[in-house]
Every structure is written in structure tokens, then in C-alpha cells.
Scaffold this active site. Structure first.
Site, PDB file in Angstrom:
ATOM      1  N   LYS A 251      54.745  95.436  79.767  1.00 35.44           N
ATOM      2  CA  LYS A 251      54.839  94.785  81.084  1.00 35.44           C
ATOM      3  C   LYS A 251      53.456  94.543  81.673  1.00 35.44           C
ATOM      4  CE  LYS A 251      54.824  96.868  84.854  1.00 35.44           C
ATOM      5  NZ  LYS A 251      54.989  97.772  86.011  1.00 35.44           N
ATOM      6  N   CYS A 321      68.132  92.746  97.031  1.00 35.43           N
ATOM      7  CA  CYS A 321      68.886  93.413  95.958  1.00 35.43           C
ATOM      8  C   CYS A 321      68.286  94.797  95.712  1.00 35.43           C
ATOM      9  CB  CYS A 321      68.853  92.559  94.690  1.00 35.43           C
ATOM     10  SG  CYS A 321      70.104  93.010  93.473  1.00 35.43           S
ATOM     11  N   CYS A 328      74.284  92.724  99.883  1.00 30.06           N
ATOM     12  CA  CYS A 328      75.048  91.607  99.326  1.00 30.06           C
ATOM     13  C   CYS A 328      75.589  90.686 100.417  1.00 30.06           C
ATOM     14  CB  CYS A 328      76.212  92.137  98.484  1.00 30.06           C
ATOM     15  SG  CYS A 328      75.692  93.111  97.046  1.00 30.06           S
ATOM     16  N   CYS A 331      73.047  87.977 101.008  1.00 27.01           N
ATOM     17  CA  CYS A 331      72.536  87.317  99.806  1.00 27.01           C
ATOM     18  C   CYS A 331      73.250  85.993  99.602  1.00 27.01           C
ATOM     19  CB  CYS A 331      72.719  88.220  98.582  1.00 27.01           C
ATOM     20  SG  CYS A 331      72.111  87.493  97.051  1.00 27.01           S
TER      21      CYS A 331
END
Length: 417
Positions: A251, A321, A328, A331
Site C-alpha cells: 500500500k 461509511c 447509511c 449516504c
């Protein structure tokens, strides 16, 4: 000996040329001596050679007579072709099967076989909604990420080294703490030479309280020494070279290539990208590690989107999130996300914590006490992150209390985190 040879005669038909030659007395006597050695009444076996026996169509030729004039021909005996019964009597070596070469006709109308390209449903709509929610660019990663932690006025190789250092410090650490540690390092002198010449105790005080700061002190010293010895004080310009450094994983390597070298080599997948990709259904199969998620995303996601996917999903994971109790309800993907409302609590009361909804009559129960202890622990950890100068002794006490609370929660089946 062949049947065409007449023993005792003045003339003999040879086997090789089928011509009649005059026998000399010496040759005739030699033949007679050879004949006497054979027992009387024994017939001479005529051996037919394989090459003559395998002739399917014998040539029609005439053999000269062994008697009379040399020019008088008579027909040669014709060799009969082998029958099926004769073939069965031959040894197995003469009945080898010929290998057949199988060829398939090529259809010119058929092109090369193409693999089915899988992609998640509605991913373009989901990504467009995430772009809209991230349009303000006000998440912590936007203000204190690796792109904001280096000195813009420093030389190019120093800027690249500072990008790598900020990525190494960001592991298991919030962006606010990483930015504070990088500010102190830059004031001290964040260069390869200064890191090598700084003792471990001083370096630990500069980067504290990043996660695993003692281990990162060791990694920083080892990486700086390797960069000075093998790369002339600059960071490698390839993923293979970057992952050789201590404390640098895939990463960090892909993000360093994108930020420091402006080259897109892969997708930088951290815990936020790993979590959100699984929640949105962007993977064929659910993955367990960020590296598995990176490989699965790179199989279908267009390459031109690899650079932006990290900061988009990281900021989205920091604001909407969330790991626990995601928002939610606000969202834009709540109607097309397969995991919408699966992680949100079903009931909330005014006196309940955001993690454990409870009523006042359960506050004195064992379950309520554990929940209250966990809630206070979360508050203490939040205060510790907001004040990076927390003493080490207080941090150790918090970690000790956290271990006791977690142990009590694990042993109590009634509590679900």
C-alpha cells in the site's frame, strides 16, 4: 543360396545381377566341396528377405536360363503378396501401428477466445455518488494526508523522502496524529542524514504518539541507512525497490509511486478502501486482507481511476461509511448498496451511547456496566488522540484498562460489540 543357382553346372545365375556367368574350375570345385558337406537328402531352405516379401507389386523381369544359350530368358517367379493370415503370424515388431496425426479445421470466422470481463453492478452510479459526497474535500485525509505533509520548498529528493516517512508513520494512526508528528520532524530536519544522526530516544519523542512508535523508530533508522547506502539519499522509483525497505508494504509503495514519482503502479488499499469495497460489493468474493482487495479491484477497475480511488474511499470512510455505525441514512448509495443499514443500530434512545443502545433499567446490570465501561474507554481514547502530548504513563493505564474491558466483554456472551 537361391534356387536359381545350379550346383555342378558350368553356368550360374548370380543373385545380385541376374546375369549368367561362366564358372571357372576353381569356383566349381569350391561349390562341389560345399555341397559335399551338406547331408544327402536335405533340402536347402530358401529364405525370402523382408524387403522382397514386402513388395506389393513385384517387377516383371526375366531371369536367364541356367542351361543352354545365355540369351535364353525364362520368367522370374512372382512373389505373392502377404495375406491376412500371414500377417498375424509375423512377429509383433512387424505389426506396429502408424501414428495418426489429428488436425482440426480452422474456422476463420472465429476470433480469439475472450475472457469474460466481470464488473460489479451499479458501480458507476455508486462511484458517481461518492464523488458527489466527496466534492467538498474536507475530510482529514484531504487536509493532513501524505500529500500535505511534505515541505514544498525542499529539494525534490527530500520531498520524496518526507512523503515516504509520512506514509510509514500513518500505519495504524489517524491523520491528525501523523500530521503533528511530521510537523515536529520537519522542524527537526526530516532528511536522510538527520534521521541517521538522530538517536532513538530523540526520534521517538518526535514521532510520539503514533501507533507502534518504537517499532517505527527502528524502521526509520534502517530505511534511512539503506537509502543513503544504495540509492544515494533518494527513495527507489519502483514498487520492487520500495517494498525492500523496512516497514514499507505494498500500500505504501503504490501511494509513494503516485505521490512522490507521479506514476500509477497500482491501487493503494488501506483499511478504509478494503472495508468499503467489500460493503459495496465491488469484489467477486469477499476478501480478508487489503492486499487481496487490491488484486481483486485491479482486475476490473479501469486504470485511469486507480489514482483517485484511494483518497475518494478514504475520505468517504472517514466521514460517512464509518467502521462502526456507518451513516447509511445520509449516504447517496443507501438504495443501491448491498450492505446498507446492515451495520447501523436498530434502536436508539436519548440516554444510549452510539455503540450500545440501552434503557435506564439495564444500566445497573452486568451487561450495562460493561457497556458503560467501554463507552468511557472510547471517550478516553478520543481525548488521547485529540491531545498528542498525553504522558506515556497515562497511555499505559488506558491500554491496561482496555485489555480488562475487552476480556470481560469476550467472556460475557450477552454483550455483542
Amino acid at each position: 543360396m537361391r534356387g536359381n543357382e545350379v550346383i555342378g553346372s558350368m553356368y550360374m545365375v548370380t543373385r545380385s545381377s541376374n546375369k549368367t556367368v561362366n564358372c571357372t574350375p576353381a569356383l566349381r570345385s569350391k561349390i562341389i566341396k560345399t555341397q559335399k558337406k551338406l547331408d544327402t537328402g536335405t533340402s536347402v531352405a530358401v529364405k525370402v528377405e523382408e524387403e522382397e516379401a514386402n513388395v506389393a507389386q513385384p517387377k516383371s523381369s526375366s531371369v536367364l536360363s541356367s542351361t543352354g544359350d545365355c540369351t535364353t530368358p525364362y520368367p522370374q517367379a512372382v512373389v505373392q503378396p502377404k495375406t491376412e493370415a500371414d500377417t498375424l503370424l509375423l512377429p509383433s515388431t512387424t505389426r506396429r501401428r502408424r501414428q495418426l496425426k489429428v488436425e482440426y479445421d480452422k474456422d476463420e470466422n472465429l476470433g480469439p477466445v475472450k475472457k469474460e470481463h466481470w464488473e460489479p453492478p451499479d458501480w458507476r452510479r455508486q462511484l458517481a455518488n461518492i464523488r458527489e459526497m466527496r466534492s467538498s474535500r474536507d475530510a482529514p485525509v484531504d487536509k493532513m494526508g501524505a500529500e500535505k505533509c511534505y515541505d514544498a520548498k525542499a529539494p525534490a529528493h527530500v520531498r520524496r523522502f518526507q512523503v515516504l516517512v509520512s506514509l510509514m508513520l500513518s500505519s495504524q494512526t489517524k491523520d491528525q496524529v501523523t500530521a503533528a508528528a511530521m510537523q515536529k520532524l520537519r522542524a527537526h530536519g526530516c532528511t536522510v542524514e538527520n534521521i541517521i544522526n538522530t538517536d532513538d530516544e530523540t526520534l521517538g519523542k518526535l514521532i510520539y504518539p503514533v501507533g507502534f512508535w518504537r517499532t517505527k523508530v527502528k524502521y526509520l533508522k534502517q530505511t534511512a541507512a539503506m537509502l543513503q547506502k544504495e540509492f544515494g539519499g533518494d527513495i527507489p522509483n519502483s514498487v520492487e525497490g520500495l517494498v525492500r525497505l523496512s516497514g514499507v508494504g505494498p500500500k505504501m509503495a503504490h501511494l509513494a509511486m503516485d505521490i512522490a514519482w507521479d506514476q500509477v503502479s497500482g491501487i493503494g488499499v488501506d483499511t478504509h478502501v478494503h472495508r468499503i469495497s467489500n460493503r459495496l460489493g465491488w469484489l467477486k468474493k469477499s476478501t480478508k486482507t487489503p492486499e487481496e482487495t487490491r488484486k481483486a479491484l485491479e482486475e476490473w477497475l479501469p486504470r485511469e481511476m486507480w489514482s483517485e480511488i484511494n483518497w475518494l474511499l478514504v475520505g468517504f470512510g472517514q466521514q460517512v461509511c464509518l467502521p462502526v455505525s456507518p451513516l447509511c441514512s445520509v449516504c447517496l448509495n443507501q438504495h443501491i448498496c448491498p450492505s446498507a443499514h446492515n451495520f447501523s443500530p436498530t434502536k436508539k434512545s436519548k440516554s444510549s451511547s452510539p455503540h450500545f443502545p440501552r434503557t435506564s433499567n439495564t444500566a445497573t446490570s452486568p451487561k450495562g456496566k460493561l457497556e458503560a465501561a467501554y463507552e468511557s474507554l472510547v471517550k478516553e481514547e478520543t481525548m488521547k488522540e485529540e491531545t498528542p502530548t498525553t504522558p506515556i504513563s497515562q497511555t499505559r493505564k488506558i491500554k491496561k484498562r482496555r485489555g480488562k474491558v475487552y476480556q470481560s466483554i469476550r467472556t460475557n456472551p450477552a454483550v455483542k460489540l
